[in-house]
Enzyme design. Structure first.
Site, PDB file in Angstrom:
ATOM      1  N   SER A 429     -85.101  -0.162   7.283  1.00  0.00           N
ATOM      2  CA  SER A 429     -83.670   0.051   7.045  1.00  0.00           C
ATOM      3  C   SER A 429     -83.195  -0.648   5.784  1.00  0.00           C
ATOM      4  O   SER A 429     -82.095  -0.354   5.305  1.00  0.00           O
ATOM      5  CB  SER A 429     -82.833  -0.379   8.241  1.00  0.00           C
ATOM      6  OG  SER A 429     -83.500  -1.285   9.043  1.00  0.00           O
ATOM      7  N   HIS A 450     -85.653   7.347   7.211  1.00  0.00           N
ATOM      8  CA  HIS A 450     -84.804   6.391   7.921  1.00  0.00           C
ATOM      9  C   HIS A 450     -84.004   7.085   9.027  1.00  0.00           C
ATOM     10  O   HIS A 450     -83.065   7.833   8.760  1.00  0.00           O
ATOM     11  CB  HIS A 450     -83.860   5.712   6.910  1.00  0.00           C
ATOM     12  CG  HIS A 450     -83.021   4.635   7.510  1.00  0.00           C
ATOM     13  ND1 HIS A 450     -81.758   4.338   7.055  1.00  0.00           N
ATOM     14  CD2 HIS A 450     -83.253   3.785   8.541  1.00  0.00           C
ATOM     15  CE1 HIS A 450     -81.261   3.357   7.786  1.00  0.00           C
ATOM     16  NE2 HIS A 450     -82.143   3.008   8.682  1.00  0.00           N
ATOM     17  N   GLU A 462     -82.162   9.813   6.790  1.00  0.00           N
ATOM     18  CA  GLU A 462     -82.116   9.608   5.343  1.00  0.00           C
ATOM     19  C   GLU A 462     -83.550   9.681   4.838  1.00  0.00           C
ATOM     20  O   GLU A 462     -84.411   8.951   5.349  1.00  0.00           O
ATOM     21  CB  GLU A 462     -81.614   8.197   5.022  1.00  0.00           C
ATOM     22  CG  GLU A 462     -80.134   8.062   4.838  1.00  0.00           C
ATOM     23  CD  GLU A 462     -79.771   6.619   4.476  1.00  0.00           C
ATOM     24  OE1 GLU A 462     -79.342   6.403   3.342  1.00  0.00           O
ATOM     25  OE2 GLU A 462     -79.917   5.726   5.322  1.00  0.00           O
ATOM     26  N   ASN A 500     -76.616   2.227   4.870  1.00  0.00           N
ATOM     27  CA  ASN A 500     -76.464   0.780   5.021  1.00  0.00           C
ATOM     28  C   ASN A 500     -75.845   0.150   3.779  1.00  0.00           C
ATOM     29  O   ASN A 500     -75.169  -0.869   3.861  1.00  0.00           O
ATOM     30  CB  ASN A 500     -77.797   0.124   5.351  1.00  0.00           C
ATOM     31  CG  ASN A 500     -78.158   0.349   6.807  1.00  0.00           C
ATOM     32  OD1 ASN A 500     -77.281   0.575   7.638  1.00  0.00           O
ATOM     33  ND2 ASN A 500     -79.442   0.325   7.126  1.00  0.00           N
TER      34      ASN A 500
HETATM   35  P1  NAD Z   1     -88.805  -3.412  17.444  1.00  0.00           P
HETATM   36  O1  NAD Z   1     -88.971  -4.878  17.308  1.00  0.00           O
HETATM   37  O2  NAD Z   1     -88.133  -2.865  18.642  1.00  0.00           O
HETATM   38  O3  NAD Z   1     -90.243  -2.735  17.377  1.00  0.00           O
HETATM   39  C1  NAD Z   1     -91.231  -3.054  16.454  1.00  0.00           C
HETATM   40  C2  NAD Z   1     -92.573  -2.741  17.081  1.00  0.00           C
HETATM   41  O4  NAD Z   1     -93.572  -2.864  16.090  1.00  0.00           O
HETATM   42  C3  NAD Z   1     -92.971  -3.696  18.216  1.00  0.00           C
HETATM   43  O5  NAD Z   1     -93.282  -2.953  19.367  1.00  0.00           O
HETATM   44  C4  NAD Z   1     -94.184  -4.406  17.679  1.00  0.00           C
HETATM   45  O6  NAD Z   1     -95.145  -4.729  18.668  1.00  0.00           O
HETATM   46  C5  NAD Z   1     -94.716  -3.393  16.716  1.00  0.00           C
HETATM   47  N1  NAD Z   1     -95.623  -3.915  15.708  1.00  0.00           N
HETATM   48  C6  NAD Z   1     -95.575  -5.097  15.056  1.00  0.00           C
HETATM   49  N2  NAD Z   1     -96.621  -5.178  14.200  1.00  0.00           N
HETATM   50  C7  NAD Z   1     -97.322  -4.037  14.312  1.00  0.00           C
HETATM   51  C8  NAD Z   1     -98.500  -3.534  13.705  1.00  0.00           C
HETATM   52  N3  NAD Z   1     -99.146  -4.243  12.815  1.00  0.00           N
HETATM   53  N4  NAD Z   1     -98.925  -2.298  14.054  1.00  0.00           N
HETATM   54  C9  NAD Z   1     -98.264  -1.584  14.969  1.00  0.00           C
HETATM   55  N5  NAD Z   1     -97.152  -2.033  15.600  1.00  0.00           N
HETATM   56  C10 NAD Z   1     -96.698  -3.219  15.265  1.00  0.00           C
HETATM   57  O7  NAD Z   1     -88.114  -2.939  16.120  1.00  0.00           O
HETATM   58  P2  NAD Z   1     -87.215  -1.655  15.850  1.00  0.00           P
HETATM   59  O8  NAD Z   1     -85.810  -1.960  16.092  1.00  0.00           O
HETATM   60  O9  NAD Z   1     -87.819  -0.465  16.525  1.00  0.00           O
HETATM   61  O10 NAD Z   1     -87.376  -1.495  14.270  1.00  0.00           O
HETATM   62  C11 NAD Z   1     -88.530  -0.960  13.683  1.00  0.00           C
HETATM   63  C12 NAD Z   1     -88.205  -0.560  12.260  1.00  0.00           C
HETATM   64  O11 NAD Z   1     -87.151   0.393  12.250  1.00  0.00           O
HETATM   65  C13 NAD Z   1     -87.738  -1.700  11.385  1.00  0.00           C
HETATM   66  O12 NAD Z   1     -88.238  -1.485  10.090  1.00  0.00           O
HETATM   67  C14 NAD Z   1     -86.222  -1.568  11.394  1.00  0.00           C
HETATM   68  O13 NAD Z   1     -85.610  -2.087  10.260  1.00  0.00           O
HETATM   69  C15 NAD Z   1     -86.099  -0.060  11.402  1.00  0.00           C
HETATM   70  N6  NAD Z   1     -84.821   0.451  11.941  1.00  0.00           N
HETATM   71  C16 NAD Z   1     -84.268  -0.113  13.057  1.00  0.00           C
HETATM   72  C17 NAD Z   1     -83.081   0.384  13.542  1.00  0.00           C
HETATM   73  C18 NAD Z   1     -82.462  -0.185  14.789  1.00  0.00           C
HETATM   74  O14 NAD Z   1     -81.280   0.046  15.025  1.00  0.00           O
HETATM   75  N7  NAD Z   1     -83.205  -0.886  15.603  1.00  0.00           N
HETATM   76  C19 NAD Z   1     -82.453   1.478  12.903  1.00  0.00           C
HETATM   77  C20 NAD Z   1     -83.066   2.036  11.786  1.00  0.00           C
HETATM   78  C21 NAD Z   1     -84.262   1.513  11.308  1.00  0.00           C
END
Ligand code: NAD
Length: 712
Positions: A429, A450, A462, A500
């Site tokens: 993000s 995104h 996005e 964002n």
């Molecule tokens: P999250 O913490 O819920 O999930 C992340 C997952 O990645 C975990 O299950 C973790 O075990 C796993 N992980 C860590 N290292 C890893 C690896 N080496 N290989 C495979 N899996 C691995 O996080 P999230 O909220 O789902 O966010 C994930 C991404 O999405 C981030 O980049 C975040 O910025 C982006 N994002 C989040 C949101 C939101 O609202 N949560 C919205 C848009 C984008």
């Protein structure tokens, strides 16, 4: 041939029975000005034909008539007198159909929406096939039906059902339309014409009393005063609860039916004309019609871009089974692209699958999906702890934790596993796509993808183009996003990308209000109730997560130091420091519990003021709105000027589909134009000493001075 136009023709198809066939060049029939004129001339020709015994109305296309030509609306509505003349004239064309001295029947296939629905209501009988979708969706454009729909529908299906249909703008499938009496019969598609003709012949023969069926549409509504009182007070309650004060159209829908109830057709139509014209002059109608048009621009562009895709995405790989990875895997699978979901933790994979099952379960409960589709979706998500299972995927969507180092090594590793022509994307993000691309051997196959949370509900994706991203990559990712049922918008790389990048200045405006001692529930109340956001800024911070928001402020500050410098003592930083992360741990600005029915409930615990300081000042609602919204609008203008986003239309759709920007305001640019460019500048200038994010660009000043619009 009785009449031959460009968009429709009329001819006898058997002795005494004439067919009005809508068959415009292009993919659909619609009631643009030309078609309305031809329809009027065709009906005049029919009315004077002495051999006429019955009329069949049909479409020569896979769909009936999709409605009025919305592309003509904004220009038309800018001229009040022209709008009055147009709607009066257009609505009377439908009377000509209703007043033919012989029975008439519509054979409905596919969409009969808006004007299409009003045309079939002007017939004596209606037969639909299984493909029919019938409705009056005008409220979704901030309008009411303008071709007699508010007069005829209540008289055909009763005022209660009609009010619900008009005020909600809902579409009706054939079974529902039949149950309501909106159609008289439903037949198989290959029997549509024959079925309609059989009914028409019965009417001509006198076996069906078409005159008796027509008569109520010409008269006042048949209901006594008590019934009317019940009907209209129930409808008003329903509309207030659903639409609130910002959407005038559903309220006007109830008013028009109520005022017309005691009148015969001509006077009831006059009332409809009057209220229709009134709505055309509202900001909400301009905004909602604007969204419709912007959505067409965005969809058209995506279609064009995706056509250039040379790579078909048959199988996807998602890295990370967290909130986002789980959602992305579900969305891909449910739309028919099988997916391998990889995580480093077994529990995460289990949670990701459990989340997908939960969403599917809800769909099953609501009858949106059947058991077979549930099973198919679940079996097309393959959970794994091994990268090797990703070898044959066509695209990777990386959604691991938001940490540049971890993302970098994950991306480099996966590039070694997948095929040379596989596409690699990141759901980051905040982290620059160009920075992440440095980890890859071939950055041309890499871009940002995104998604928004929750993935299955938020329509926007996005797509972020890095400086090395190839056109083929953008085309294939656009096609994949569309396949997933999303609306993709391609933007260029910058901190925060588009959505964002404009959201954080809005949060910064909110933080400055807090610094001045304004309380967050008061700010949320104004931004929700008065401006119309689904959540105020404090609530939204809690939903996004204060740790996430705090982290993002570092990125934004690094990218735009003079405009978005970090406020270490600000509420967001302080709450994150005190481990009040928002909804995810039950404490942020608000605290989260569940109510008696198990629904999430937010409350204010005064302890929070120990962290963010006492808030005892107050501000007028207009000041709160201005101080939150000016930074967002200014940043959006900068994004357009810098070429981060291509057009005002795409920018507005991104905010509506990605953040839930209030549709009745139509997006940041529509809001700016509704306020007026000059007025907006005057207002922003008043707050200019609050910092650079309140200072308008020279580009905006120039546009305002030249009287130009941001919309093409
Ligand atoms: P999250 O913490 O819920 O999930 C992340 C997952 O990645 C975990 O299950 C973790 O075990 C796993 N992980 C860590 N290292 C890893 C690896 N080496 N290989 C495979 N899996 C691995 O996080 P999230 O909220 O789902 O966010 C994930 C991404 O999405 C981030 O980049 C975040 O910025 C982006 N994002 C989040 C949101 C939101 O609202 N949560 C919205 C848009 C984008």
């Amino acid at each position: 041939m009785i009449y031959q136009g460009t968009n429709l023709s009329v001819d006898f198809i058997e002795p005494g029975i004439a067919e009005i066939l809508f068959n415009a060049p292009g993919s659909v029939n619609k009631f643009d000005e030309k078609t309305l004129n031809e329809f009027s001339d065709a009906l005049d020709a029919l009315a004077s034909n002495s051999d006429l015994k019955g009329v069949l109305v049909r479409s020569g296309k896979p769909t009936f008539i999709v409605g009025a030509d919305i592309t003509e609306f904004l220009t038309l509505f800018s001229d009040l007198e022209k709008t009055k003349v147009w709607v009066h004239k257009a609505s009377r064309v439908f009377d000509k159909l209703e007043d033919l001295p012989v029975p008439s029947i519509a054979a409905v296939n596919g969409f009969a929406l808006g004007g299409g629905c009003e045309a079939i209501l002007a017939c004596d009988y209606r037969v639909a096939d299984e493909t029919a979708v019938i409705g009056l969706p005008e409220v979704k454009l901030g309008l009411i039906p303008g071709f007699g729909g508010t007069v005829r529908l209540p008289r055909v299906i009763g005022p209660d059902n009609a009010l619900e249909a008009i005020a909600s703008g809902a579409n009706h499938k054939p079974e529902k339309a039949l149950a309501l009496g909106l159609v008289d019969a439903v037949v198989k598609s290959d029997r549509l014409k024959e079925g309609a003709l059989a009914m028409l012949r019965d009417a001509i023969a006198g076996d069906l009393n078409w005159k008796e069926k027509r008569q109520p549409k010409l008269e006042p509504l048949k209901a006594n005063d008590t019934e009317k009182l019940m009907t209209f007070s129930t409808a008003k309650g329903f509309v207030w609860a659903k639409a609130g004060k910002h959407y005038p159209a559903p309220h006007a829908a109830v008013e028009v039916v109520e005022r017309g109830a005691g009148e015969a057709r001509e006077q009831a139509l006059n009332i409809e004309n009057e209220l229709f014209v009134k709505l055309t002059q509202t900001d909400a109608a301009r905004a909602q019609v604007g969204i419709f048009l912007a959505d067409q621009v965005v969809k058209g562009k995506s279609k064009k871009v995706s056509k250039a895709a040379t790579k078909d995405i048959k199988r996807a790989g998602v890295l990370g089974a967290g909130i986002m990875g789980g959602g992305i895997a579900y969305q891909s699978a449910v739309k028919g692209v099988p997916v391998v979901m990889k995580d480093i933790r077994r529990e995460a994979l289990d949670l990701g699958l459990a989340e997908a099952s939960k969403i599917l379960g809800k769909g099953l409960e609501r009858g949106k999906i059947d058991q077979k589709a549930v099973a198919k979706t679940l079996t097309s998500i393959t959970p794994t702890l091994n990268n090797s299972e990703l070898a044959d995927v066509d695209i990777i969507v990386e959604a691991v934790v938001e940490n540049p180092k971890i993302k970098g090594s994950v991306l480099a590793e996966v590039e070694k596993v997948v095929a040379k022509d596989a596409i690699i994307t990141s759901n980051t993000s905040t982290i620059s796509i160009d920075t992440l691309a440095e980890n890859l051997q071939d950055p041309s196959r890499f871009c940002g993808m995104h998604f928004f949370n929750p993935v299955h509900k938020m329509p926007l994706v996005e797509i972020i183009r890095g400086k090395h991203t190839s056109d083929e990559t953008i085309a294939a990712v656009t096609a994949y996003a569309m396949r997933m049922g999303k609306t993709p918008i391609v933007v260029n790389d910058c901190p925060g990308f588009l959505v964002n990048r404009v959201l954080f200045p809005y949060f910064a405006g909110f933080s400055k209000l807090l610094d001045d001692g304004i309380d967050f529930p008061a700010i949320d109340k104004v931004m929700e109730k008065e401006f119309g956001w689904p959540m105020g800024p404090a609530y939204l911070c809690d939903v996004v997560g204060l740790d996430t928001a705090d982290h993002a402020t570092h990125v934004m500050a690094a990218g735009f130091p003079s405009r978005m410098a970090r406020d270490e003592n600000g509420a967001i930083a302080q709450l994150a420091k005190n481990e009040r992360y928002g909804q995810k741990n039950g404490k942020g600005f608000y605290e989260y519990t569940v109510d008696k029915k198990g629904r999430p409930k937010k409350v204010v615990n005064p302890d929070v003021y120990g962290i963010i300081g006492k808030k005892e000042a107050s501000a007028e609602k207009d000041e709160i709105i201005a101080r939150c919204m000016i930074p967002m609008v200014n940043e959006m203008i900068r994004c357009l000027e810098e070429g981060i986003v291509d057009s005002a239309e795409e920018a507005d759709i991104a905010l509506i589909y990605g953040l839930g920007f209030p549709p009745f305001r139509g997006g940041a640019f529509r809001y700016l134009e509704t306020v007026g460019l000059k007025k907006f500048i005057e207002l922003a200038d008043k707050f200019a000493d609050l910092g650079e994010m309140y200072q308008v660009t020279d580009g905006l000043r120039k546009k305002a001075a030249n009287g130009e619009s941001y919309f093409k």
